[in-house]
Enzyme design. Sequence first.
Site, PDB file in Angstrom:
ATOM      1  N   GLY A 147       0.836  -1.195   0.000  1.00  0.00           N
ATOM      2  CA  GLY A 147       0.000   0.000   0.000  1.00  0.00           C
ATOM      3  C   GLY A 147       0.871   1.245   0.000  1.00  0.00           C
TER       4      GLY A 147
ATOM      5  N   GLN B  58       2.880   9.865   1.918  1.00  0.00           N
ATOM      6  CA  GLN B  58       4.249   9.331   1.972  1.00  0.00           C
ATOM      7  C   GLN B  58       5.127   9.867   0.852  1.00  0.00           C
ATOM      8  OE1 GLN B  58       2.580   5.155   2.364  1.00  0.00           O
ATOM      9  NE2 GLN B  58       4.480   4.945   3.529  1.00  0.00           N
TER      10      GLN B  58
ATOM     11  N   CYS C 240       6.211  -0.440   7.332  1.00  0.00           N
ATOM     12  CA  CYS C 240       5.825   0.796   6.662  1.00  0.00           C
ATOM     13  C   CYS C 240       7.013   1.264   5.832  1.00  0.00           C
ATOM     14  CB  CYS C 240       5.461   1.859   7.694  1.00  0.00           C
ATOM     15  SG  CYS C 240       4.953   3.418   6.946  1.00  0.00           S
ATOM     16  N   LEU C 241       6.751   1.630   4.588  1.00  0.00           N
ATOM     17  CA  LEU C 241       7.829   2.103   3.712  1.00  0.00           C
ATOM     18  C   LEU C 241       8.466   3.380   4.260  1.00  0.00           C
ATOM     19  CD1 LEU C 241       6.101   1.444   0.263  1.00  0.00           C
ATOM     20  CD2 LEU C 241       7.932   0.101   1.340  1.00  0.00           C
TER      21      LEU C 241
ATOM     22  N   HIS D   2      -4.120   1.227   7.919  1.00  0.00           N
ATOM     23  CA  HIS D   2      -2.763   1.788   7.974  1.00  0.00           C
ATOM     24  C   HIS D   2      -2.653   2.992   7.025  1.00  0.00           C
ATOM     25  CE1 HIS D   2       1.815   1.050   7.876  1.00  0.00           C
ATOM     26  NE2 HIS D   2       1.630   1.830   6.818  1.00  0.00           N
ATOM     27  N   GLU D   3      -3.218   2.854   5.811  1.00  0.00           N
ATOM     28  CA  GLU D   3      -3.118   3.943   4.825  1.00  0.00           C
ATOM     29  C   GLU D   3      -3.992   5.145   5.210  1.00  0.00           C
ATOM     30  OE1 GLU D   3      -0.704   3.529   3.087  1.00  0.00           O
ATOM     31  OE2 GLU D   3      -0.523   1.357   2.981  1.00  0.00           O
TER      32      GLU D   3
ATOM     33  N   HIS E 280      -2.184   7.220   7.582  1.00  0.00           N
ATOM     34  CA  HIS E 280      -1.213   8.116   6.925  1.00  0.00           C
ATOM     35  C   HIS E 280      -1.882   9.422   6.491  1.00  0.00           C
ATOM     36  CE1 HIS E 280       2.594   6.004   6.612  1.00  0.00           C
ATOM     37  NE2 HIS E 280       2.060   4.932   6.031  1.00  0.00           N
TER      38      HIS E 280
END
Length: 167
Positions: free
Chosen positions: A46, A51, A92-93, A134-135, A138
């Site tokens: 995702g 991000q 997480c990226l 999670h997204e 963000h």
Amino acid sequence: MALLSILEYPDKRLRTLASPVLENNDEIQKLISNMFETMYEAPGVGLAATQVNIHKRIITIDTSDNQKSPLVLINPEFEVIDSDSDNLQEGCLSIPGFYETLQRPKHIKVTALDKNFKGQQFEATGLLAVCIQHEIDHLNGILYVDHISRLKRSRIKSKLEKLHKQQ
Ligand code: GNR
Ligand code: NI
């Protein structure tokens, strides 16, 4: 197409509240395709526009193993259907190299616009449900480390700060 650079914790820009998207246009469609390219290259399941330092409420997701289920969520919202938790390990990226097990509701109902700004509603469980939550975090300036202990969070923060200084 272009790869976008991903902000890393504790970058303050990850704390920005993203704004709803009001209209579809070429710029939005270009952003979506660049987000997919960036997410697949990372690789990640995702990516939130936050991000890549674009503070609009856009998410790309693909939880399949061969890029066969691309999903775009614009202005996404969710309701909890079953608050029993799934305990899944999250990465997480924007927090590379760290993984933590979190509790999140395991069954949700998602409402969003799709890539063509058509309304969509569906239920999600498992990794997809976790990933969507999670997204959406963000887009609200929240990171998974905000859901773990202060001690773990501060350890991760100092390790990443040290790595960033070396670069
Ligand atoms: O690639 C990712 N994997 C993942 C695994 C468990 C729960 C959430 C995620 S999302 C993450 C990519 C990312 O940072 N998205 O914001
Ligand atoms: Ni993330």
